[in-house]
Design a protein around this motif. Sequence first.
Motif, short mmCIF file in Angstrom:
data_model
loop_
_atom_site.label_atom_id
_atom_site.label_comp_id
_atom_site.label_asym_id
_atom_site.label_seq_id
_atom_site.Cartn_x
_atom_site.Cartn_y
_atom_site.Cartn_z
N GLY A 160 3.77 31.87 -33.52
CA GLY A 160 2.79 32.93 -33.56
C GLY A 160 1.34 32.48 -33.59
N ALA A 176 1.84 41.10 -38.89
CA ALA A 176 3.03 41.12 -38.04
C ALA A 176 3.42 42.54 -37.65
CB ALA A 176 4.18 40.42 -38.75
N ALA A 177 3.28 43.49 -38.57
CA ALA A 177 3.63 44.88 -38.28
C ALA A 177 2.70 45.45 -37.19
CB ALA A 177 3.57 45.72 -39.55
N TRP A 179 1.13 43.78 -34.81
CA TRP A 179 1.43 43.19 -33.51
C TRP A 179 2.77 43.67 -32.97
CZ3 TRP A 179 -2.31 41.89 -30.71
CH2 TRP A 179 -3.48 41.37 -31.27
N ALA A 180 3.74 43.92 -33.84
CA ALA A 180 5.02 44.47 -33.38
C ALA A 180 4.81 45.87 -32.80
CB ALA A 180 6.02 44.50 -34.53
N SER A 181 3.99 46.69 -33.48
CA SER A 181 3.69 48.03 -33.00
C SER A 181 2.92 47.98 -31.68
CB SER A 181 2.89 48.78 -34.07
OG SER A 181 2.44 50.01 -33.56
N ARG A 183 2.94 45.54 -29.45
CA ARG A 183 3.84 45.08 -28.39
C ARG A 183 4.74 46.21 -27.93
NH1 ARG A 183 8.49 43.33 -26.79
NH2 ARG A 183 8.70 41.45 -25.54
N GLU A 184 5.28 46.99 -28.86
CA GLU A 184 6.14 48.12 -28.51
C GLU A 184 5.38 49.15 -27.68
OE1 GLU A 184 9.16 50.56 -27.80
OE2 GLU A 184 9.30 48.51 -28.58
N GLU A 187 5.18 47.84 -24.22
CA GLU A 187 6.49 47.95 -23.58
C GLU A 187 6.71 49.38 -23.07
OE1 GLU A 187 10.19 46.99 -22.03
OE2 GLU A 187 8.63 45.63 -22.76
#
Length: 199
Positions: A160, A176-177, A179-181, A183-184, A187
Amino acid sequence: MNASAPKDILRLYLQNARDAVLWKLDGLSEYDIRRPLTPTGTNLLGLVKHVASVELGYLGDAFGRPSGEALPWVAEGAEANADMWATAEESREQIVGLYRRAWAHADATLDALELDTVGRVPWWPAGRDDVTLLHAVVRVTGDTHRHAGHADILRELIDGAVGMNQSNTGVPPGDAAYWASHRERLERAAVAAGEKHEG
């Protein structure tokens, strides 16, 4: 540094790229710096080995200033892509040391010659193998920045870490939360675009 001196500007951008490539190795295991992370086997230590070889060739040999470094991976008859990965016998210290010596050798060439000095690139086609020092430095700088970008992506895949260096990530802050959101969200946008434009 004299910000208006062309050689100083060239050296600044080349050194920034050099530092970025090496920073990508910091804190990683021997396995992680060598592991192939793309279908063509791109790996961090191999990138360092490659850019060291490029500097010694373009900013040394091409101007009649051989370094004396043994580079069997680029010699005639060497295996294809041998400069893009490190064998188990080639240590991190050896390759990083080679790269630092390549910097010193390339910088000495830049100090010793004028930017309009003409050299010859022996691996370019005959009759089209002349190159000025300016062209060679710009080419090496571009190549090193390109591979620093590769290294940035590889390092992000490993743990990362991103950016040119620890104090300059070049990305907005986020945990992290976040970046996960993010990225989603990207997508979902990609899926929607595929359905709209291809479906």
